[in-house]
Design an enzyme around this catalytic site. Structure first.
Site, PDB file in Angstrom:
ATOM      1  N   LYS A 164       0.825  -1.200   0.000  1.00 41.89           N
ATOM      2  CA  LYS A 164       0.000   0.000   0.000  1.00 41.89           C
ATOM      3  C   LYS A 164       0.863   1.256   0.000  1.00 41.89           C
ATOM      4  O   LYS A 164       0.640   2.189  -0.783  1.00 41.89           O
ATOM      5  CB  LYS A 164      -0.905  -0.035   1.244  1.00 41.89           C
ATOM      6  CG  LYS A 164      -2.055   0.973   1.215  1.00 41.89           C
ATOM      7  CD  LYS A 164      -2.735   1.113   2.574  1.00 41.89           C
ATOM      8  CE  LYS A 164      -3.263  -0.184   3.152  1.00 41.89           C
ATOM      9  NZ  LYS A 164      -4.490  -0.679   2.531  1.00 41.89           N
ATOM     10  N   ARG A 216      -3.070   2.797   8.859  1.00 39.48           N
ATOM     11  CA  ARG A 216      -3.327   1.447   8.344  1.00 39.48           C
ATOM     12  C   ARG A 216      -2.036   0.637   8.280  1.00 39.48           C
ATOM     13  O   ARG A 216      -0.977   1.173   8.021  1.00 39.48           O
ATOM     14  CB  ARG A 216      -3.874   1.509   6.914  1.00 39.48           C
ATOM     15  CG  ARG A 216      -5.232   2.121   6.767  1.00 39.48           C
ATOM     16  CD  ARG A 216      -5.556   2.221   5.272  1.00 39.48           C
ATOM     17  NE  ARG A 216      -6.464   3.312   4.995  1.00 39.48           N
ATOM     18  CZ  ARG A 216      -7.772   3.145   4.722  1.00 39.48           C
ATOM     19  NH1 ARG A 216      -8.296   1.946   4.684  1.00 39.48           N
ATOM     20  NH2 ARG A 216      -8.533   4.192   4.496  1.00 39.48           N
ATOM     21  N   GLY A 266      -7.584  -7.955   6.109  1.00 38.00           N
ATOM     22  CA  GLY A 266      -8.325  -8.058   7.359  1.00 38.00           C
ATOM     23  C   GLY A 266      -7.555  -8.662   8.510  1.00 38.00           C
ATOM     24  O   GLY A 266      -8.091  -8.852   9.597  1.00 38.00           O
ATOM     25  N   MET A 309      -4.691  -7.496   9.967  1.00 31.91           N
ATOM     26  CA  MET A 309      -4.109  -6.552  10.919  1.00 31.91           C
ATOM     27  C   MET A 309      -5.049  -5.363  11.107  1.00 31.91           C
ATOM     28  O   MET A 309      -6.107  -5.282  10.504  1.00 31.91           O
ATOM     29  CB  MET A 309      -2.735  -6.134  10.432  1.00 31.91           C
ATOM     30  CG  MET A 309      -1.751  -7.312  10.490  1.00 31.91           C
ATOM     31  SD  MET A 309      -0.124  -6.894   9.905  1.00 31.91           S
ATOM     32  CE  MET A 309      -0.432  -6.503   8.201  1.00 31.91           C
ATOM     33  N   ARG A 362      -5.883   0.278  -8.721  1.00 35.68           N
ATOM     34  CA  ARG A 362      -5.435  -1.128  -8.779  1.00 35.68           C
ATOM     35  C   ARG A 362      -5.858  -1.702 -10.123  1.00 35.68           C
ATOM     36  O   ARG A 362      -6.742  -1.151 -10.788  1.00 35.68           O
ATOM     37  CB  ARG A 362      -6.014  -1.939  -7.636  1.00 35.68           C
ATOM     38  CG  ARG A 362      -7.513  -1.873  -7.590  1.00 35.68           C
ATOM     39  CD  ARG A 362      -8.060  -2.597  -6.365  1.00 35.68           C
ATOM     40  NE  ARG A 362      -9.486  -2.330  -6.260  1.00 35.68           N
ATOM     41  CZ  ARG A 362     -10.232  -2.648  -5.212  1.00 35.68           C
ATOM     42  NH1 ARG A 362      -9.693  -3.222  -4.170  1.00 35.68           N
ATOM     43  NH2 ARG A 362     -11.524  -2.385  -5.200  1.00 35.68           N
ATOM     44  N   HIS A 400     -17.040 -39.569 -10.878  1.00 31.22           N
ATOM     45  CA  HIS A 400     -17.390 -39.989 -12.230  1.00 31.22           C
ATOM     46  C   HIS A 400     -18.138 -38.886 -12.969  1.00 31.22           C
ATOM     47  O   HIS A 400     -17.807 -38.526 -14.094  1.00 31.22           O
ATOM     48  CB  HIS A 400     -18.233 -41.271 -12.157  1.00 31.22           C
ATOM     49  CG  HIS A 400     -18.691 -41.755 -13.504  1.00 31.22           C
ATOM     50  ND1 HIS A 400     -19.909 -41.413 -14.021  1.00 31.22           N
ATOM     51  CD2 HIS A 400     -18.063 -42.528 -14.416  1.00 31.22           C
ATOM     52  CE1 HIS A 400     -20.026 -41.971 -15.220  1.00 31.22           C
ATOM     53  NE2 HIS A 400     -18.928 -42.653 -15.475  1.00 31.22           N
ATOM     54  N   ARG A 450     -10.356 -43.721 -23.311  1.00 33.09           N
ATOM     55  CA  ARG A 450     -10.702 -44.782 -22.363  1.00 33.09           C
ATOM     56  C   ARG A 450     -11.641 -45.759 -23.052  1.00 33.09           C
ATOM     57  O   ARG A 450     -12.764 -45.409 -23.392  1.00 33.09           O
ATOM     58  CB  ARG A 450     -11.425 -44.188 -21.151  1.00 33.09           C
ATOM     59  CG  ARG A 450     -10.645 -43.126 -20.390  1.00 33.09           C
ATOM     60  CD  ARG A 450     -11.561 -42.545 -19.306  1.00 33.09           C
ATOM     61  NE  ARG A 450     -10.929 -41.477 -18.559  1.00 33.09           N
ATOM     62  CZ  ARG A 450     -10.929 -40.201 -18.922  1.00 33.09           C
ATOM     63  NH1 ARG A 450     -11.533 -39.827 -20.048  1.00 33.09           N
ATOM     64  NH2 ARG A 450     -10.346 -39.297 -18.169  1.00 33.09           N
ATOM     65  N   ARG A 457      -6.116 -46.464 -24.297  1.00 29.15           N
ATOM     66  CA  ARG A 457      -5.826 -47.228 -23.087  1.00 29.15           C
ATOM     67  C   ARG A 457      -6.623 -48.524 -23.092  1.00 29.15           C
ATOM     68  O   ARG A 457      -7.845 -48.507 -23.326  1.00 29.15           O
ATOM     69  CB  ARG A 457      -6.185 -46.417 -21.852  1.00 29.15           C
ATOM     70  CG  ARG A 457      -5.888 -47.173 -20.558  1.00 29.15           C
ATOM     71  CD  ARG A 457      -6.156 -46.342 -19.337  1.00 29.15           C
ATOM     72  NE  ARG A 457      -7.583 -46.137 -19.138  1.00 29.15           N
ATOM     73  CZ  ARG A 457      -8.095 -45.404 -18.160  1.00 29.15           C
ATOM     74  NH1 ARG A 457      -7.285 -44.765 -17.334  1.00 29.15           N
ATOM     75  NH2 ARG A 457      -9.390 -45.258 -18.032  1.00 29.15           N
ATOM     76  N   GLU A 479       0.963 -44.667 -12.999  1.00 28.97           N
ATOM     77  CA  GLU A 479      -0.086 -44.227 -12.073  1.00 28.97           C
ATOM     78  C   GLU A 479       0.004 -44.957 -10.737  1.00 28.97           C
ATOM     79  O   GLU A 479      -0.750 -44.674  -9.813  1.00 28.97           O
ATOM     80  CB  GLU A 479      -1.462 -44.433 -12.698  1.00 28.97           C
ATOM     81  CG  GLU A 479      -1.699 -45.826 -13.244  1.00 28.97           C
ATOM     82  CD  GLU A 479      -3.000 -45.957 -14.034  1.00 28.97           C
ATOM     83  OE1 GLU A 479      -3.923 -45.174 -13.796  1.00 28.97           O
ATOM     84  OE2 GLU A 479      -3.082 -46.872 -14.882  1.00 28.97           O
ATOM     85  N   SER A 493       2.708 -42.265 -19.883  1.00 27.06           N
ATOM     86  CA  SER A 493       1.732 -41.195 -19.689  1.00 27.06           C
ATOM     87  C   SER A 493       1.376 -41.196 -18.215  1.00 27.06           C
ATOM     88  O   SER A 493       0.927 -42.209 -17.676  1.00 27.06           O
ATOM     89  CB  SER A 493       0.494 -41.461 -20.547  1.00 27.06           C
ATOM     90  OG  SER A 493      -0.441 -40.423 -20.336  1.00 27.06           O
ATOM     91  N   ASN A 531      -4.300 -38.901 -11.638  1.00 26.39           N
ATOM     92  CA  ASN A 531      -5.427 -39.124 -10.713  1.00 26.39           C
ATOM     93  C   ASN A 531      -5.096 -40.286  -9.794  1.00 26.39           C
ATOM     94  O   ASN A 531      -5.111 -40.153  -8.565  1.00 26.39           O
ATOM     95  CB  ASN A 531      -6.710 -39.451 -11.476  1.00 26.39           C
ATOM     96  CG  ASN A 531      -7.177 -38.304 -12.343  1.00 26.39           C
ATOM     97  OD1 ASN A 531      -6.659 -37.197 -12.250  1.00 26.39           O
ATOM     98  ND2 ASN A 531      -8.156 -38.559 -13.181  1.00 26.39           N
ATOM     99  N   CYS A 540      -1.910 -37.505 -18.493  1.00 24.86           N
ATOM    100  CA  CYS A 540      -3.288 -37.593 -18.945  1.00 24.86           C
ATOM    101  C   CYS A 540      -4.276 -37.580 -17.785  1.00 24.86           C
ATOM    102  O   CYS A 540      -5.442 -37.856 -17.955  1.00 24.86           O
ATOM    103  CB  CYS A 540      -3.498 -38.838 -19.809  1.00 24.86           C
ATOM    104  SG  CYS A 540      -3.220 -40.368 -18.908  1.00 24.86           S
ATOM    105  N   TYR A 578       4.191 -33.621 -23.528  1.00 20.39           N
ATOM    106  CA  TYR A 578       2.859 -33.063 -23.771  1.00 20.39           C
ATOM    107  C   TYR A 578       1.976 -33.232 -22.548  1.00 20.39           C
ATOM    108  O   TYR A 578       2.275 -34.011 -21.647  1.00 20.39           O
ATOM    109  CB  TYR A 578       2.192 -33.734 -24.992  1.00 20.39           C
ATOM    110  CG  TYR A 578       1.857 -35.190 -24.784  1.00 20.39           C
ATOM    111  CD1 TYR A 578       0.644 -35.569 -24.183  1.00 20.39           C
ATOM    112  CD2 TYR A 578       2.741 -36.192 -25.165  1.00 20.39           C
ATOM    113  CE1 TYR A 578       0.347 -36.904 -23.960  1.00 20.39           C
ATOM    114  CE2 TYR A 578       2.446 -37.530 -24.946  1.00 20.39           C
ATOM    115  CZ  TYR A 578       1.251 -37.873 -24.344  1.00 20.39           C
ATOM    116  OH  TYR A 578       0.954 -39.185 -24.114  1.00 20.39           O
TER     117      TYR A 578
END
Lengths: 912, 912
Positions: free
Chosen positions: A28, A99, A108, A110, A371, A489, A595, A651, A778, A797, A801, A864, A884
């Protein structure tokens, strides 16, 4: 120590600090100095350095005050000189704000004190200045309350309510009024006396009348607030070092409510919605900032053009407009001119669209803040590209300016903003797949399909979805579930389809039997209209009109720019022709994950799939597989044709077989009838296939290695499809991906099966085709032993997940039980299923890359998992040097941009 | 090349090779040479080097034969000279065996030809020599069949059965007999002719009459067999290099069936059952090795002492014994004397108990084989230690000689070997926990407890066990389950208790309702006697007497020796006083894992635990926890007292809460009544707690961080127990272990809770106690980010069960679906839950150790998974440099020994 410069002045067209001094002056302070320095009129003030805050903790309050004393006195005189006001004066008092302001914003956390300098004398001066006695006394009582709390430490005693609030309540009761605003100036005078007594009673001290004493108290309080519990916790969570300290900003208060020559307003240097280069904003005469916020009075337009347009839209005559609702341009032409010049200067200086706050005090313009303005995705893209054309920024900066996720807004339908204003939010879930959708509630996938065929718009509402619901999901406008997370899913499939989805809306209780769902006491029946906002997670009652996005030339130009700079390839996760087409349209350079299991659910296929699962012998299994072959081959032909010239990674079958069998008795009976087997057999098989932890069970290549005939059939489908297309002159690049490998011999064995099958097919066709064999990484062990696995792989690959699931030990389906609490408590910064965890999962990726390439330098590397479409994760993929990323079709543009940003931020990351 | 020595002779008291030349001569060849070299009478022969095999593949058969020709001719003459027999002679023919023999044994993978040298002439000589025409012609027809198959490549054509077998079947039919043995010498003569025709028909060549031609064919066939499919696959699985090659051993045949001066037998240099230093064995006069195996004639004892004892036991008079069943010592005193000297020499030479095979051909002793003899665990220990005393081996070698797992035999009851001979194996399961148990079948834990109290012996039979069954398991003699693997609940708990268990006996179908189980068509009812062998997995019908082991001085001495050399500490996994006492008795140096959840199942505790789980508010949860506190504290007091002076690592609550609630409706009703809540509430809670993958769900420190009050209660119980004992002057070293940490902040937050609670307790007690705070490393991410976690940990304990589960992605409960197939196909060499996977899981342990110690050099490192009691895994722990292993009480001695072996094998592994 005494030689350190601790106080930096700004105001009157110059400043001792600048925007570059954020470390010392805080964000600031540095920004106020910068505005002053470039000649923007900001109220005069000064900043005490962050270093002083740290010294305060080392040396103590007395020593620091001693060191600061003379500088602060001089600084206040500096402000007095530039404002013509005097600290504590009965006629023309100088009031200041005090301030905190650290290097980075800690909103918020301080303390702040406003209107400091007010006392029994100054309150009178303020009344005169503002011509508003009530305002002056209300300011005074607010100041005592704020200062009493923050600086003097008035806190309610155990079991009490706040004593100030209690006094206000008592006063209102005594005066017989309901609202604070109903108290008169005289009431407030009484309250000020009461407040002073409270301070005396709780602190044993008089409320300080001396503005200097007030000021020192506030400065020390700001220093103290650096180490309050909230601030410490905030720093811990956001990893902000404790030794940064906070600066203290002391700035002259200015008032936009001192009469008809005063005003306050906000303005934007460009259109925040469309991005058009067009100065615009709103203001209120004789008002304070909070009046604008309160929305009691209608704010007026700043430019004449906006004002005329507004009047037209609201049916107001030009006459009436000019007199009652004039633009600032007309009402205060000189101030407007100055403001216009200031905004031009600010935008040029900051080289970005600015959102500015200003106050006009008796005809004098003051800028209180500037800003970078928030903007829509559309505006963001347009502004960045326009600024390149204007020579304000270069291409690289334009790319880095775009928030990748906001591109979503350009790709999906949105609700009509007007309709949205009146819409009623029914409940909120997780924003699983962006866009807007409206339709009639339907609870069953087959009914969604049926109604969809009739052209009806439906929203499929489920507790959760399963692969059997895919056709229904496809037919629906949007999907709403009461369970599941961002990688459930429903979420994954919807994102893949680019279909709006809200998942895990926990307030919803679905009753399939009654064909209705309830939210608290609201009942929504089948056929009722609801609307979903997949970008925010909001669910609305009723039918909300949607607007389809127009992807204009700006979007295309941005993508071109991104492609110019990025090093990562961008593929897509897709298995349906529609997804593949979408993805190609969005610039996908191939399919990174198709898939195949999704291909087994439609129509007849699921029947043959179930026959295969129920088969007792290899022979029977092969018979069923033979029936599946033509379907699968046709699927691949379609996919390969769309993706011609580009690689397509397919796959092999991944999910546990029980996912293909119905779990409830009713469906089991139906299936038994359909297949002509006793229902007991279905039940037995379901029982036999049951797993305690299916995610860690009999799936992936564990299937292909226990039932090699499944792999054989799939390989046959892939390669026959490729050869059939080759005959037609279509260029096909199949890549066969083996899932869930954890041991090199698993892949080796699959490779042998694949190659043996390929050899047979090539002999039958008298022709061959180039193809690759690779694996998903995986399972943590696969990453750790990548040097063994890479010997039999053409590509890796990363299936992040599952890799995240096993590296953390978090079940994707169950993580909702503790993840929200972990995020709230700061144990985790992000949901690791959304943002790739660099320390753990990322380390495995690095290990796998290094070990894999060490034995197989040509090894192709991609990702992937869902992370392939998330900007921070894409950045990591670039840094670590993958080839990739692959993501759902609608995230392809985001990935292209994020990849470009990563390349610009880490030009040496990713060099191989 | 031509200069290489390719043929090594042995026989007549000398040899060109020796035991040290295994690389060049293969194991068998080197060993035959060695025996010849030290003057043991072995039939003369020669070995063609492994190098020649490799050259055979490089140079081809012709070139190799050319190089070998003269040497082989000379070598055969050498044999002729030493045997006095002549190759192909009509009166006194020399027959030889031709066998493969690689550096390491590859049993059955490569080819062997026996009785080579037989032809139309030699068969007559053999008939004369053996005085057995039928034998001679049977040998001839067997030779043609074997040679025809192995060397000449006679294979059944497509759709045919083996032509030789077919010819035998036709002959039997024609002669109207059932058995091969019913065919007469004349029949066999006919068959030989028939066989020769078959060879002609299938190969187009005459069956070779020239023994030299036979020999060359056999040598080349052995070379070829190095690259047959079986051998290649075997090498791939066992990681044997392809370029080792096989040697070829050509050895003179000797015959123990040439009359009353011929015999054959086997002998041991010491007692293989007790280990006593006592030469013993059996022999048959006028017999071949296969007659001993066939068991038609009763073999006689070699020593007179044994013979007398045997006669006594079988009620045979001394007169009858001397005449009809004389010992070799009496029957052929000279040969016996020679044999006795030979066995002494062999044992001294090989410095281990030898299992020898010998043949006496017309009064002449020939040794055919010597090898280290198999022995019981008891004998193994006694022999090793006796040999130290005899100065044959040193302490280190004695330690390395012991197979750690065989110590089990010394620690658990065994079946009376006599009874076992007549027992009927009902079925087989996994040998989950060693020992022998016999008892009445009971299906329910509470009934096991009840009958146990009455002193009845029961076997608890379940589909699978759950924590609720623990008391019943404890009361039973043994546990039998039809489902689950080596790390299923039943297996782990039983091993912990040192209780015999057979799990996953898949043939068993348990019917709880009818209170019976069936195996195929056999029904076993409640109350029927069955017996379990937990060491082999065998299940017997009926009551088998068991023998309790006597742990004599030998065992104790071995343990002392092990302790002298080992560097790893050995702790135990125990939570009951009985287990802890057992473990201390076995030498445990502390508790490495006390699972607190097992303490919540007994009696009242489970009720309060359920109250805690059903609580809706923190307050109610705390109330229930307060009730659990005294139980838990008392448990720890008992444990700490037994383990005084030693560290005790207590793991905080780990399993998901749903494990404490009943899953079936009946039990839910009971619990609802007991707790006085509606059954719907229980059902709702069960539903709410349901997880798709509970192993990856809301458990471990995820519980402690979402319900800190659980951690607080447990810490209170631990530290109050410690302080209470301290008052009594008992030395306690508690270590608090936080489970399932994956993110440093999880442990940090738990640490804060623990320390805050400790502070409170210390204030209340006015006293304090030293304690440590650490974590399980069982989530891959924890290992990968160990440098972050070690900052807030005093120790790491590797929970390799879960770590294996997540690193491989194998659910322990479901792995039975594919793991057996993976082991069979050679995808995995070992069950990774049994033998620690060094490449994957081990790498994580290494990473964690290095990263952890890099920031916290004092970090204590242990392992508490099942691997902590498995020798190869213990070796890895030593190499990687852990401080200790922790295992179930009955594996403590095994771990002590395995740790000593590791320290001797890897003296520099583990040095820190």
């Amino acid at each position: 120590m005494a030689n350190k410069k601790r106080v930096y002045l700004f105001g009157g067209g110059s400043a001792e600090g600048s925007a570059k001094m954020k470390d010392l002056l805080g964000g600031k302070g540095a920004n106020l100095a910068e505005m002053a320095r470039i000649g923007v009129p900001v109220p005069p003030g000064f900043t005490i350095t962050t270093e002083t805050c740290i010294d305060y903790y080392k040396l103590g309050a007395d020593k620091i005050r001693q060191e600061l004393e003379q500088d602060v006195v001089n600084a206040i005189h500096f402000i007095e000189k530039h404002t013509g006001k005097t600290f504590g004066d009965i006629n023309n008092p100088l009031l200041v704000s005090v301030r905190s302001g650290a290097k980075v914003s800690m909103p918020g956390m301080m303390d702040t004190v406003l209107n400091l300098g007010i006392n029994d004398d100054a309150v009178q001066g303020l009344a005169k200045q503002t011509n508003n006695e009530r305002f002056a006394w209300d300011s005074y009582r607010r100041f005592i309350q704020m200062y009493g709390d923050v600086v003097m430490g008035v806190k309610p005693r155990k079991g009490e309510i706040d004593p100030f609030e209690k006094a206000i309540e008592e006063m209102k009761k005594a005066k017989g009024v309901e609202q604070d605003t109903d108290l008169t100036a005289d009431d407030l005078k009484e309250l000020v006396e009461k407040f002073k007594q409270i301070v005396k009673e709780y602190t044993g001290r008089e409320f300080p009348q001396d503005p200097w004493e007030q000021l020192w108290g506030a400065i020390m309080a700001v220093f103290d607030s650096w180490n309050n519990e909230r601030a410490i916790a905030y720093r811990r969570i956001h990893e902000i070092p404790d030794d940064w300290g906070t600066a203290v900003n002391v700035v002259a208060m200015v008032f936009g409510n001192m009469g008809d020559h005063s005003a306050t307003g906000v303005a934007f240097t460009r259109d925040a919605v469309t991005g058009e280069k067009r100065f615009n904003g709103e203001y209120l005469v004789n008002a304070q900032g909070e009046d604008v916020v309160a929305g009691i009075r209608t704010p007026l337009k700043i430019t004449k053009a906006d004002s005329i347009a507004w009047a037209k839209a609201n049916g107001i005559s030009e006459e009436e407009r000019r007199t009652k609702y004039p633009s600032l341009e007309e009402y205060m032409p000189d101030v407007y001119k100055e403001l216009y010049e200031v905004q031009e200067k600010l935008e040029k200086h900051y080289r970005d669209m600015q959102d500015i706050e200003f106050t006009i005090e008796e005809g004098k313009l003051w800028l209180l803040q500037t800003r970078n303005g928030k903007r829509t995705g559309l505006a963001m893209v347009r502004i960045a590209l326009d600024m390149v054309d204007e020579g304000l920024i270069d291409e690289k900066e334009a790319i880095l300016r775009i928030e990748p996720n906001k591109l979503n807004e350009l790709l999906h339908p949105i609700f009509d903003p007007k309709a949205l204003k009146e819409a009623k939010v029914l409940t909120k879930g997780l924003p699983a797949s962006p866009g807007a959708a409206t339709g009639k509630v339907v609870f069953f996938a087959d009914e969604a399909v049926e109604l969809g065929k009739k052209g009806e718009k439906v929203i499929l509402v489920r507790i959760e979805t399963s692969p059997e619901d895919i056709e229904g999901m496809n037919a629906a406008q949007g999907i709403l579930t009461s369970r599941g997370g961002m990688t459930s899913h429903a979420a994954v499939v919807a994102r893949g389809m680019g279909k709006c989805a809200v998942v895990g809306a926990g307030e919803i209780e679905v009753d399939y039997e009654k064909r209705q769902f309830t939210v608290r006491d609201i009942v929504v029946k089948e056929g009722d209209w609801i609307s979903l906002n997949g970008t925010t997670g909001e669910v609305y009652l009723g039918k909300l009109p949607t607007i389809d996005p127009e992807i204009g030339g700006y979007f295309g130009r941005l993508m071109e720019l991104a492609d110019k700079y990025r090093k990562l390839g961008v593929r897509t996760n897709a298995e349906t022709p529609r997804d593949a087409q979408n993805a190609r349209k969005f610039g996908a350079e191939g399919i990174g994950l198709a898939r195949t299991e999704h291909m087994f659910f439609e129509g007849e296929r699921i029947k043959h799939m179930r026959e295969m699962i129920l088969a007792e012998t290899e022979e029977d299994r092969r018979k069923a597989l033979d029936k599946l072959l033509p379907y699968q081959r046709a699927d691949f032909e379609a996919l390969f044709e769309i993706m011609q010239g580009l690689p397509v990674t397919v796959r092999l079958l991944d999910p546990p077989l029980h996912e293909f069998l119905p779990q409830d008795e009713e469906s089991q009976k139906e299936v038994a009838e359909e297949l002509g087997v006793p229902v007991e057999k279905i039940k037995e098989k379901v029982e036999a296939l049951h797993e305690f932890n299916p995610m860690l069970g009999h799936r992936g290549c564990r299937l292909g290695n226990t039932y090699p005939e499944i792999t054989e059939m799939q390989v046959r489908a892939i390669l026959e499809a490729a050869l059939n297309l080759k005959k037609k002159g279509i260029d096909v690049h199949p890549e066969i991906m083996v899932p869930l490998v954890g041991v090199d011999k698993e892949l080796q064995m699959q490779r042998e099966i694949i190659e043996k099958t390929a050899q047979k097919i090539f002999e039958q066709y008298g022709d061959s085709i180039d193809y690759k064999i690779g694996t998903m990484i995986e399972v943590p062990r696969a990453a750790l032993t990548a040097d063994q696995i890479a010997k039999v792989a053409d590509f890796f690959s990363f299936g992040t997940n599952d890799l995240t699931q096993m590296t953390f030990g978090y079940s994707r389906d169950d993580v909702g039980k503790f993840l929200p609490i972990y995020l709230e408590k700061g144990i985790l910064e992000h949901d690791p299923y959304q943002v790739l965890d660099r320390d753990g999962v990322g380390q495995l990726i690095k290990i796998a890359k290094e070990k894999g390439r060490s034995v197989n330098p040509k090894l192709k590397l991609g990702i992937c998992g869902e992370h392939g479409g998330e900007p921070s994760s894409i950045e990591f993929c670039h840094i670590v040097g993958l080839d990739y990323v692959s993501c759902s079709p609608f995230r392809v543009p985001i990935a292209r941009l994020a990849a470009a940003q990563a390349a610009l931020r880490y030009p040496y990351g990713g060099e191989k």
